[in-house]
Design a protein around this motif. Structure first.
Motif, PDB file in Angstrom:
ATOM      1  N   ILE A 167      46.129  30.011  52.239  1.00 32.15           N
ATOM      2  CA  ILE A 167      45.478  31.447  52.268  1.00 32.15           C
ATOM      3  C   ILE A 167      46.820  31.687  53.438  1.00 32.15           C
ATOM      4  CG2 ILE A 167      44.220  32.938  53.156  1.00 32.15           C
ATOM      5  CD1 ILE A 167      43.421  30.587  50.095  1.00 32.15           C
ATOM      6  N   LYS A 168      46.817  31.842  54.601  1.00 29.75           N
ATOM      7  CA  LYS A 168      48.649  31.596  55.020  1.00 29.75           C
ATOM      8  C   LYS A 168      49.167  32.322  54.810  1.00 29.75           C
ATOM      9  CE  LYS A 168      45.641  30.291  59.750  1.00 29.75           C
ATOM     10  NZ  LYS A 168      45.662  29.607  60.888  1.00 29.75           N
ATOM     11  N   VAL A 169      50.106  31.118  54.558  1.00 24.97           N
ATOM     12  CA  VAL A 169      51.324  31.016  53.536  1.00 24.97           C
ATOM     13  C   VAL A 169      51.573  32.100  52.526  1.00 24.97           C
ATOM     14  CG1 VAL A 169      52.203  29.781  52.093  1.00 24.97           C
ATOM     15  CG2 VAL A 169      51.132  28.722  54.213  1.00 24.97           C
ATOM     16  N   LYS A 170      50.065  32.263  51.741  1.00 23.85           N
ATOM     17  CA  LYS A 170      50.060  33.072  50.127  1.00 23.85           C
ATOM     18  C   LYS A 170      50.036  33.991  51.094  1.00 23.85           C
ATOM     19  CE  LYS A 170      49.850  32.429  46.265  1.00 23.85           C
ATOM     20  NZ  LYS A 170      50.198  32.920  45.411  1.00 23.85           N
ATOM     21  N   GLU A 171      49.452  34.358  51.701  1.00 24.44           N
ATOM     22  CA  GLU A 171      49.913  35.597  52.303  1.00 24.44           C
ATOM     23  C   GLU A 171      50.693  36.412  53.037  1.00 24.44           C
ATOM     24  OE1 GLU A 171      46.561  35.706  55.434  1.00 24.44           O
ATOM     25  OE2 GLU A 171      44.707  36.246  53.919  1.00 24.44           O
ATOM     26  N   GLN A 172      51.352  35.893  53.779  1.00 27.89           N
ATOM     27  CA  GLN A 172      52.676  35.817  54.525  1.00 27.89           C
ATOM     28  C   GLN A 172      53.626  35.856  53.066  1.00 27.89           C
ATOM     29  OE1 GLN A 172      53.945  32.132  56.781  1.00 27.89           O
ATOM     30  NE2 GLN A 172      52.286  32.578  58.614  1.00 27.89           N
ATOM     31  N   GLN A 177      57.535  39.530  49.765  1.00 27.74           N
ATOM     32  CA  GLN A 177      57.100  39.934  48.698  1.00 27.74           C
ATOM     33  C   GLN A 177      56.884  41.571  48.681  1.00 27.74           C
ATOM     34  OE1 GLN A 177      58.440  38.473  46.231  1.00 27.74           O
ATOM     35  NE2 GLN A 177      59.254  40.305  44.640  1.00 27.74           N
ATOM     36  N   GLN A 178      55.796  42.032  49.186  1.00 33.59           N
ATOM     37  CA  GLN A 178      56.522  43.175  49.225  1.00 33.59           C
ATOM     38  C   GLN A 178      57.232  44.051  50.141  1.00 33.59           C
ATOM     39  OE1 GLN A 178      52.609  45.114  51.133  1.00 33.59           O
ATOM     40  NE2 GLN A 178      52.364  47.120  50.855  1.00 33.59           N
ATOM     41  N   ASP A 179      57.206  43.618  50.730  1.00 29.69           N
ATOM     42  CA  ASP A 179      58.252  44.083  51.818  1.00 29.69           C
ATOM     43  C   ASP A 179      60.069  44.210  50.896  1.00 29.69           C
ATOM     44  OD1 ASP A 179      59.225  45.265  55.316  1.00 29.69           O
ATOM     45  OD2 ASP A 179      60.627  42.780  54.853  1.00 29.69           O
ATOM     46  N   GLU A 180      59.973  43.172  50.014  1.00 28.76           N
ATOM     47  CA  GLU A 180      61.285  43.174  49.843  1.00 28.76           C
ATOM     48  C   GLU A 180      60.737  44.686  49.104  1.00 28.76           C
ATOM     49  OE1 GLU A 180      61.600  39.023  47.986  1.00 28.76           O
ATOM     50  OE2 GLU A 180      62.848  38.726  50.070  1.00 28.76           O
ATOM     51  N   ASP A 181      60.201  44.801  48.397  1.00 31.92           N
ATOM     52  CA  ASP A 181      59.975  45.639  46.755  1.00 31.92           C
ATOM     53  C   ASP A 181      60.089  46.733  47.774  1.00 31.92           C
ATOM     54  OD1 ASP A 181      59.341  43.727  44.970  1.00 31.92           O
ATOM     55  OD2 ASP A 181      57.037  43.732  45.319  1.00 31.92           O
ATOM     56  N   LEU A 182      60.000  47.399  49.145  1.00 27.57           N
ATOM     57  CA  LEU A 182      59.651  48.369  49.709  1.00 27.57           C
ATOM     58  C   LEU A 182      61.474  48.321  49.732  1.00 27.57           C
ATOM     59  CD1 LEU A 182      56.707  49.014  51.377  1.00 27.57           C
ATOM     60  CD2 LEU A 182      57.268  49.591  49.452  1.00 27.57           C
ATOM     61  N   SER A 183      61.722  47.661  50.163  1.00 28.46           N
ATOM     62  CA  SER A 183      63.461  47.501  50.772  1.00 28.46           C
ATOM     63  C   SER A 183      64.545  48.415  49.811  1.00 28.46           C
ATOM     64  CB  SER A 183      64.284  46.162  50.849  1.00 28.46           C
ATOM     65  OG  SER A 183      64.066  45.463  49.733  1.00 28.46           O
ATOM     66  N   PHE A 184      64.049  48.688  48.331  1.00 29.32           N
ATOM     67  CA  PHE A 184      64.060  49.530  47.202  1.00 29.32           C
ATOM     68  C   PHE A 184      64.407  51.050  47.921  1.00 29.32           C
ATOM     69  CE2 PHE A 184      63.942  52.394  43.607  1.00 29.32           C
ATOM     70  CZ  PHE A 184      65.330  52.535  43.393  1.00 29.32           C
ATOM     71  N   PHE A 185      63.338  50.810  48.856  1.00 34.65           N
ATOM     72  CA  PHE A 185      62.904  52.457  48.519  1.00 34.65           C
ATOM     73  C   PHE A 185      63.988  53.587  50.262  1.00 34.65           C
ATOM     74  CE2 PHE A 185      60.263  51.568  46.093  1.00 34.65           C
ATOM     75  CZ  PHE A 185      60.040  53.655  45.065  1.00 34.65           C
ATOM     76  N   ASP A 186      64.432  51.521  51.125  1.00 35.47           N
ATOM     77  CA  ASP A 186      65.001  52.273  51.773  1.00 35.47           C
ATOM     78  C   ASP A 186      66.400  52.913  51.866  1.00 35.47           C
ATOM     79  OD1 ASP A 186      63.588  50.819  53.369  1.00 35.47           O
ATOM     80  OD2 ASP A 186      64.002  48.488  53.290  1.00 35.47           O
ATOM     81  N   GLU A 187      67.077  52.662  50.867  1.00 34.45           N
ATOM     82  CA  GLU A 187      67.811  53.844  50.025  1.00 34.45           C
ATOM     83  C   GLU A 187      67.933  54.532  49.872  1.00 34.45           C
ATOM     84  OE1 GLU A 187      70.923  51.734  51.866  1.00 34.45           O
ATOM     85  OE2 GLU A 187      69.934  50.425  52.211  1.00 34.45           O
ATOM     86  N   ILE A 188      66.790  55.369  49.769  1.00 36.10           N
ATOM     87  CA  ILE A 188      66.794  56.778  48.694  1.00 36.10           C
ATOM     88  C   ILE A 188      65.934  57.354  50.334  1.00 36.10           C
ATOM     89  CG2 ILE A 188      65.477  57.813  47.291  1.00 36.10           C
ATOM     90  CD1 ILE A 188      64.736  55.011  45.505  1.00 36.10           C
TER      91      ILE A 188
END
Length: 355
Positions: A167-172, A177-188
């Motif tokens: 569970i800890k590994v999956k949550e990490q 994955q969520q942080d990578e998805d939000l990285s797209f908006f770092d350039e906007i």
């Protein structure tokens, strides 16, 4: 008149012929060459070993950051028929759901197939319940709006018991994955007019929702009420002005829906002058907005007992109570009237209805 030259046959041949280097240079201009290494082996055993090594290197390798989980197989579950006994099982949880991981773990380690028991609940939000049974022992229980969601939640709760490290590994991994998805908006930029549309496609909170969450969490800044005014301009355009406390922001748009989101972006830029990209605002207020939505979905215990029943059940209960009241009313019959005379006051009477 040109002078005659005297040369030997060997010199004439060299002049009219090409050497090997010139031939190679000419061919490289016409064709593509590939270098082939030929390796000689002293025995067939060395050749087979070399071929197996080449096949192993050609297989796709996992990334260096991949986290694998090694599960020991109990001695009574090991296959005694095989010459090579497997004492452990390596589990790769990347890209797999909790249900898939549970089946993979039980089949390879416990050598059994998990079973599920479904029940229907008197709850409008989560009408289905699922229980995981392994070797006639009940493990995780899950509830959901459908049998599929209840089954998935039960598998997750079961893994919390069998493999808590998973569970800890999956949550990490989900956070990464969520942080990578939000990285797209770092350039906007925050004022970018495409923010509302991109957030809608990515199933993220809109700029106006982010603004409301910002004001909710920072109520100490004073008056946090939002006021939006619209002013018509030329060329079918409108000016939208938003006031929040002492801050005022204005934008020019063509329609009300776009103007509401754009002016919210401008207001967020005023409230956070040190933040320039939209990804930072999503990290700051996106998660809390989702948690707040889940908290608002939770209803008090007193109301839950009423809202959990369906409309038909409520109507049936009302009918039952009305019938009881009618039966109690019909059971009451009048037994006449009692007349009392007060001797102290001549001519005074008191009448009581006996029922």
């Amino acid at each position: 008149m040109a002078e005659a030259r005297i040369e030997s046959a060997e010199e004439k041949k060299k002049e009219t012929s090409l050497d090997p280097d010139q031939v190679k240079e000419y061919c490289e201009r016409l064709f593509e060459f590939r270098t082939i290494t030929i390796k000689k082996f002293k025995s067939w055993k060395e050749k087979r070993r070399h071929l197996n090594e080449m096949k192993r290197q050609s297989r796709p390798a996992l990334p260096s950051t991949t986290k694998l989980i090694t599960c020991p197989i109990p001695a009574e579950k090991q296959d005694t028929r095989s010459s090579q006994k497997r004492k452990e099982f390596v589990l790769n949880p990347i890209g797999k759901s909790y249900l898939c991981i549970l089946h993979e773990y039980t089949q390879h380690v416990l050598k059994v197939q998990p079973q599920y028991i479904f029940k229907e609940l008197e709850n409008a939000q989560t009408p289905y319940s699922a229980t995981v049974v392994i070797n006639n022992v009940e493990y995780g229980i899950g509830e959901g709006s459908s049998k599929k969601m209840a089954k998935l939640e039960a598998a997750k709760n079961t893994l919390k018991i069998l493999l808590p490290v998973l569970i800890k590994v999956k949550e990490q991994q989900e956070e990464k994955q969520q942080d990578e998805d939000l990285s797209f908006f770092d350039e906007i930029k925050i004022e970018d007019p495409r923010v509302a549309e991109l957030c809608n496609k990515a199933a993220l909170p809109s700029p106006y929702q982010i603004l409301l969450e910002c004001l909710k969490r920072n109520c100490g800044m004073g008056d946090t009420s939002v006021q939006i005014d619209k002013k018509m301009l030329n060329n079918q355009k409108s000016e939208f002005t938003m006031k929040v406390g002492k801050h005022t922001a204005s934008v020019t748009c063509r329609n009300k829906r776009e103007g509401k989101q754009r002016v919210a972006q401008a207001m967020l830029r005023l409230l956070h002058p040190h933040i320039s990209n939209w990804g930072s605002l999503l990290r700051l207020y996106g998660d809390s907005s989702t948690r707040g939505f889940k908290e608002r979905k939770q209803i008090p215990e007193i109301q839950a007992t009423t809202s959990s029943k369906t409309n038909n059940q409520v109507l049936e209960n009302l009918k039952t109570q009305m019938r009881k009241l009618q039966m109690q009313k019909d059971a009451i019959k009048s037994k006449g009237k009692l007349r009392l005379e007060n001797t102290a006051i001549p001519g005074s009477l008191a009448q009581i209805d006996l029922s």
